[in-house]
Motif scaffolding. Structure first.
Motif, PDB file in Angstrom:
ATOM      1  N   ARG A  51      37.700 -27.842  27.133  1.00  0.00           N
ATOM      2  CA  ARG A  51      36.813 -26.699  27.296  1.00  0.00           C
ATOM      3  C   ARG A  51      36.077 -26.400  25.988  1.00  0.00           C
ATOM      4  N   ASP A  80      33.751 -23.176  24.031  1.00  0.00           N
ATOM      5  CA  ASP A  80      33.122 -21.859  23.969  1.00  0.00           C
ATOM      6  C   ASP A  80      31.920 -21.996  23.056  1.00  0.00           C
ATOM      7  N   TYR A 116      28.573 -20.356  21.164  1.00  0.00           N
ATOM      8  CA  TYR A 116      28.061 -19.107  20.625  1.00  0.00           C
ATOM      9  C   TYR A 116      26.698 -19.321  19.982  1.00  0.00           C
ATOM     10  N   GLN A 164      27.890 -20.523  32.449  1.00  0.00           N
ATOM     11  CA  GLN A 164      28.911 -21.556  32.566  1.00  0.00           C
ATOM     12  C   GLN A 164      28.213 -22.903  32.691  1.00  0.00           C
ATOM     13  N   SER A 199      31.777 -22.206  28.295  1.00  0.00           N
ATOM     14  CA  SER A 199      31.304 -20.839  28.462  1.00  0.00           C
ATOM     15  C   SER A 199      30.291 -20.543  27.370  1.00  0.00           C
ATOM     16  N   TYR A 233      27.926 -17.742  25.225  1.00  0.00           N
ATOM     17  CA  TYR A 233      27.747 -16.368  24.776  1.00  0.00           C
ATOM     18  C   TYR A 233      26.576 -16.347  23.799  1.00  0.00           C
TER      19      TYR A 233
END
Length: 350
Positions: free
Chosen positions: A154, A156, A158, A210, A220, A222
């Motif tokens: 996975r 994340d 930013y 996503q 994910s 952001y």
């Protein structure tokens, strides 16, 4: 390349702040000789000329400059909407390589068109995704290949606002960590509480989403002001970059390769060191590598193909908002910027 020497004739189109950063990379490569500078402000071109001692000819019309100087290598440091038309001029004038400022363009169709022109004219086109040359990013790519955090599960992601201008760095960083694996599906949302305008392109002030990559890795997204997220203490350290989560650990990396934290579950003693790279170091690496690839024929680390993969995710986020649905990639049937179209249609009216 000139037949009489091993030096490439170089020209700049656009002589503002980013041109000065590119010039650091050009100045350190003995294969490059700057022969011409073009800017609608002759004063800006003179400033660049004087600061770096290029002794280049000054033009206010880039087409005249291309015709008279016939540069081998051109650096385009202009606002986003000018990238496509000026690159077309360079390719048609016979430039062998163009190093263009990011993002690629304001619409998905124009991004694809730039790639088609590059291929048609055999002009090597790269974009200044110079963070690929940060020492820390190179180290993280090596760590992942060595299996230091196991199999990647996975990500994340930013980014500061906005996706087109900033998100491209985050998406490119993530794709590079996964050995250039493209995205497969995208589901996105945008925050239009404020509309920004960077380099004459309107954008959202935040986004989330996503992303499923072709290798099965889930991500994910952001994007926006970190103050609005109310994140945990550790998350506040990553406002631009990637957290890579694997089966045996994780690693958190800022845009410029600053490793915030690295954990291996079975080896608590593993502490990857922070490796700092200045913008100058990155630009030197970017320019040198582009010229190396011009000579070797290899695909550059910051090639238009790679920039296109990152750009596709951006426009897929916007298209997902337009469709209110998950979008399958490759992104087809889209040539505009869905965000700009929706904005102009009043879809984001308060």
């Amino acid at each position: 390349m000139n037949s009489s020497s091993s030096v490439y004739k170089v020209a700049f189109i656009g002589c503002g702040k980013r041109a000065h950063e590119h010039a650091i990379g050009v100045q350190t490569d003995s294969r490059l000789k700057v022969v011409a500078l073009s800017d609608i402000s002759a004063a800006s071109a003179e400033t660049l000329n004087n600061e770096f001692g290029f002794q280049a000819s000054i033009y206010t019309d880039h087409k005249e400059m291309l015709e008279k100087e016939k540069p081998d290598v051109v650096l385009i440091c202009l606002w986003t909407p000018l990238h496509l038309p000026v690159f077309r001029d360079c390719a048609e004038a016979g430039a062998k390589a163009v190093l263009c400022e990011k993002p690629m363009s304001a619409t998905w169709g124009e991004c694809q068109e730039m790639g088609k022109i590059a291929d048609e004219f055999g002009c090597q086109l790269t974009f200044s995704l110079q963070r690929r040359f940060a020492k820390g990013n190179q180290t993280v790519r090596r760590f992942i290949k060595e299996g230091r955090i196991g199999q990647v599960l996975r990500l994340d992601l930013y980014s500061p606002p906005n996706l087109l201008d900033c998100g491209i760095h985050t998406f490119d960083q993530a794709i590079s960590y996964m050995d250039e694996t493209p995205a497969k599906t995208v589901l996105g949302a945008v925050d239009t509480t404020e509309i920004y305008n960077w380099f004459n392109v309107p954008s959202e002030c935040g986004a989330t989403g996503q992303i499923l990559f072709a290798n099965g890795v889930q991500a994910s997204l952001y994007s926006g002001s970190i103050d609005t997220w109310e994140p945990s203490q550790d998350m506040t350290k990553i406002w631009a970059g990637v957290r890579v989560i694997g089966t045996e650990g994780f690693i958190e990396v800022m845009w410029d390769g600053q490793i915030v934290k690295g954990i291996n579950y079975d080896d608590p003693s593993w502490k990857p060191e922070m490796e700092l790279s200045s913008m100058s170091d990155q630009m030197i690496g970017y320019v040198r590598h582009a010229i190396d690839c011009l000579e070797s024929g290899e695909e550059p680390e910051a090639s238009h193909q790679k920039a296109t993969r990152a750009s596709e995710i951006i426009f897929a986020v916007y298209e997902s908002v337009r469709r209110n649905a998950r979008v399958e990639l490759p992104l087809t049937g889209v040539t505009d910027s869905p965000f700009i179209t929706m904005l102009n249609d009043g879809q984001f009216a308060k």
